[in-house]
Design an enzyme around this catalytic site. Structure first.
Site, PDB file in Angstrom:
ATOM      1  N   SER A  96       0.830  -1.195   0.000  1.00  0.00           N
ATOM      2  CA  SER A  96       0.000   0.000   0.000  1.00  0.00           C
ATOM      3  C   SER A  96       0.876   1.261   0.000  1.00  0.00           C
ATOM      4  O   SER A  96       1.706   1.420  -0.890  1.00  0.00           O
ATOM      5  CB  SER A  96      -0.955  -0.049   1.200  1.00  0.00           C
ATOM      6  N   ASP A 192      -9.780  -4.957  -4.609  1.00  0.00           N
ATOM      7  CA  ASP A 192      -9.151  -4.160  -3.562  1.00  0.00           C
ATOM      8  C   ASP A 192     -10.095  -3.020  -3.232  1.00  0.00           C
ATOM      9  O   ASP A 192     -10.444  -2.224  -4.098  1.00  0.00           O
ATOM     10  CB  ASP A 192      -7.802  -3.636  -4.083  1.00  0.00           C
ATOM     11  N   HIS A 222      -7.032  -5.944  -0.156  1.00  0.00           N
ATOM     12  CA  HIS A 222      -5.939  -4.966  -0.121  1.00  0.00           C
ATOM     13  C   HIS A 222      -4.719  -5.442   0.675  1.00  0.00           C
ATOM     14  O   HIS A 222      -3.584  -5.336   0.212  1.00  0.00           O
ATOM     15  CB  HIS A 222      -6.432  -3.631   0.445  1.00  0.00           C
TER      16      HIS A 222
END
Length: 248
Positions: A96, A192, A222
């Site tokens: 991320s 996601d 995610h």
């Protein structure tokens, strides 16, 4: 300013091993817990591993609110310097926003041997509107995981000010993607709910790496490093390290 205690499980992770270093970065509002199993798997193979606790993370949302994206960059820069003192080659892995930071490092430090962004964030237009919210905190964004048995250790609120800092970081890194020339392996979850998968396509198309690959994760959301494709991420990243450790 009172120093808040670090959450149990959110501490930095360091393993001293051979002369190949792996810098591992967790994501926005998250902790090192999301990367621990990867870091441990890399260490078992003999690598020197450092997963820093990004400044303002792993304590309280109020701590995070007081930090900037430059603070987060400095956290990974400090880890890079620690690895540089011990290692002849360094790879960078991030989830991320950690993937965003990994891309930043690869764009800045040409000696980095390879980069592995996992659901990295570089272009989320909806975030800009959130950054203008009048509230001080918004709902949590952590624990977007398909596996119902796993929970991410992350903040229960998201500081609005920090969203603005993330937007600034994404803008900065997106403009630097063409500075990345090292080998890259992009992991992207097909579903996601935090970072649109299109972000990984932007990364893949924008870098100038001669050796690049994109791997679609069909069984993870995610936080893929804690999800059902975790073993594959570990296996493929270890293959990546081995391949590019043996090349100049």
């Amino acid at each position: 300013m009172e120093r808040r205690e670090v959450m149990n499980g959110a501490e930095e992770i360091r393993f001293e091993g051979n002369e190949v270093g792996i810098l591992v970065s967790h994501g926005f509002t998250g902790t090192t817990q999301s990367m621990k199993l990867l870091a441990e798997a890399y260490a078992r193979e003999g690598y020197t591993v450092y997963c820093p606790r990004l400044k303002g993370h792993g304590t309280s949302p109020e701590d995070m609110e007081a930090t900037t994206h430059e603070d987060w960059v400095n956290s990974v820069e400090e880890a890079y310097r620690w690895l540089r003192d011990r290692c002849s080659k360094i790879f960078v892995v991030g989830l991320s926003m950690g993937g965003t930071l990994a891309l930043y490092m690869a764009s800045k430090h040409r000696d980095i041997a390879g980069v592995i962004p996992i659901n990295a964030a570089v272009d989320i237009p909806a975030l800009a509107s959130s950054a203008g919210a009048k509230e001080r905190f918004l709902d949590a964004i952590g624990s977007d995981i398909k596996n119902p048995e796993i929970v991410e250790l992350a903040y229960d609120r998201t500081p609005v000010r920090s969203i603005g800092e993330l937007v600034n970081l994404m803008d900065k890194v997106k403009d630097r993607l063409d500075e990345i020339h090292c080998p890259i392996m992009v992991f992207v979850s097909d579903e996601d709910h935090v970072v649109p998968p299109h972000n990984s396509e932007v990364v893949f198309e924008s870098v100038f790496s001669e050796h690049k690959e994109i791997i679609h994760l069909e069984n993870s959301y995610h936080v893929a490093t804690l999800d059902l494709d975790q073993d594959m991420i570990i296996e493929r990243s270890l293959e990546f390290f081995q391949t590019y450790t043996n090349t100049k």
